[in-house]
Design a protein around this motif. Structure first.
Motif, mmCIF file in Angstrom:
data_model
loop_
_atom_site.group_PDB
_atom_site.id
_atom_site.type_symbol
_atom_site.label_atom_id
_atom_site.label_comp_id
_atom_site.label_asym_id
_atom_site.label_seq_id
_atom_site.Cartn_x
_atom_site.Cartn_y
_atom_site.Cartn_z
ATOM 1 N N ALA A 1 -11.550 0.679 2.256
ATOM 2 C CA ALA A 1 -10.378 1.631 1.510
ATOM 3 C C ALA A 1 -11.615 2.710 1.236
ATOM 4 N N ASP B 1 0.723 -1.682 0.008
ATOM 5 C CA ASP B 1 -0.422 0.160 0.060
ATOM 6 C C ASP B 1 0.726 0.943 0.231
ATOM 7 N N ILE C 1 -8.512 3.524 5.829
ATOM 8 C CA ILE C 1 -8.868 1.529 6.071
ATOM 9 C C ILE C 1 -8.982 1.087 6.529
ATOM 10 N N LYS D 1 -9.955 -5.734 3.857
ATOM 11 C CA LYS D 1 -10.667 -4.371 4.001
ATOM 12 C C LYS D 1 -11.000 -3.447 2.928
#
Length: 254
Positions: free
Chosen positions: A197, A123, A216, A195
């Motif tokens: 975001a 990321d 996130i 997850k």
């Protein structure tokens, strides 16, 4: 003859205004997130659990697009906390290396590995998703952004084209009016949600409106949140030597 000409012109006009492909939309959203030249910025990570700050980290990121692949190569220097200062991370192609000056060793690491909170190594590095994922248009629908405002979006389904990228599958919502990424969901190969975001706080940086914050949220525990903030954008030359693994022990920040 007149009828044929009219039909021909209508056909040409329709082609000229053909809807963009899913891959085109994804590439346009990449251009919103990243310029097409070498640049640097500062990334600050802040981890929260149940609303309380748990940890933080600050990184300097230097990125340069590879002329042959179009994908970015990046050097990341750890600034804070003090225990991590001057550690380095290098992304070249899909190879990711970590260098610790205390033992002068560089080791290969996984982009999927967590760096802090919900932020993975992959990321942090600059990436053009259209180079690593095949996109399909799943829907065109309204969705809420990170400020709970409704946005009309393309919903794209992204499938990894290589085994060593950060995520096997991604769902991404991109604003139909300006190609801004609005939100994304990231999945494991088995289909489990890792997850979500939200891309927020758009500001003019390096000549375009870009998201300067990504929020996130953990796929299982919504109270576990990591915020990535981007600042100090600057167009700059990134020397080719900085992007070589053998150079890491000799790197000196400017």
């Amino acid at each position: 003859m007149r009828i044929f000409t009219a039909v021909f012109l209508l056909t040409i006009g329709g082609l000229a205004h053909a809807a963009p492909t899913a891959q085109d939309i994804l590439a346009a959203s990449d251009a919103v997130r990243n310029p097409d030249y070498s640049f640097g910025l500062t990334t600050t990570l802040i981890e929260y659990k149940s609303g309380k700050q748990n940890d933080t980290s600050t990184l300097a990121v230097y990125s340069k697009a590879d002329k042959s692949s179009g994908q970015f190569r990046s050097l990341i220097r750890f600034i804070a906390p003090a225990r991590d200062a001057n550690k380095l991370m290098l992304k070249s192609g899909n190879d990711l290396w970590f260098y610790d000056p205390s033992n002068k060793a560089s080791i290969r690491i996984s982009p999927q590995q967590r760096l802090l909170g919900q932020a993975a190594n992959g990321d942090i590095v600059t990436a053009n998703l259209a180079k690593d994922y095949q996109a399909e248009l799943a829907a065109e629908e309204d969705t809420q952004d990170g400020d709970r405002k409704t946005r009309h979006c393309y919903k794209l389904a992204l499938a990894a084209t290589a085994p060593d990228v950060t995520y096997h599958r991604i769902e991404m919502w991109i604003d139909t009016s300006n190609n801004r990424p609005v939100k994304a969901r990231y999945y494991t190969e088995s289909g489990r949600l890792l997850k979500s975001a939200y891309f927020r706080r758009y500001q003019t940086q390096l000549g375009a409106e870009r998201p300067t914050e990504t929020v996130i949220i953990d796929g299982l525990d919504p109270n576990w949140v990591t915020v990535m903030r981007f600042s100090d954008y600057a167009k700059r030359d990134v020397p080719e030597a900085w992007l070589q693994r053998d150079y890491l022990p000799r790197f000196k920040p400017e």
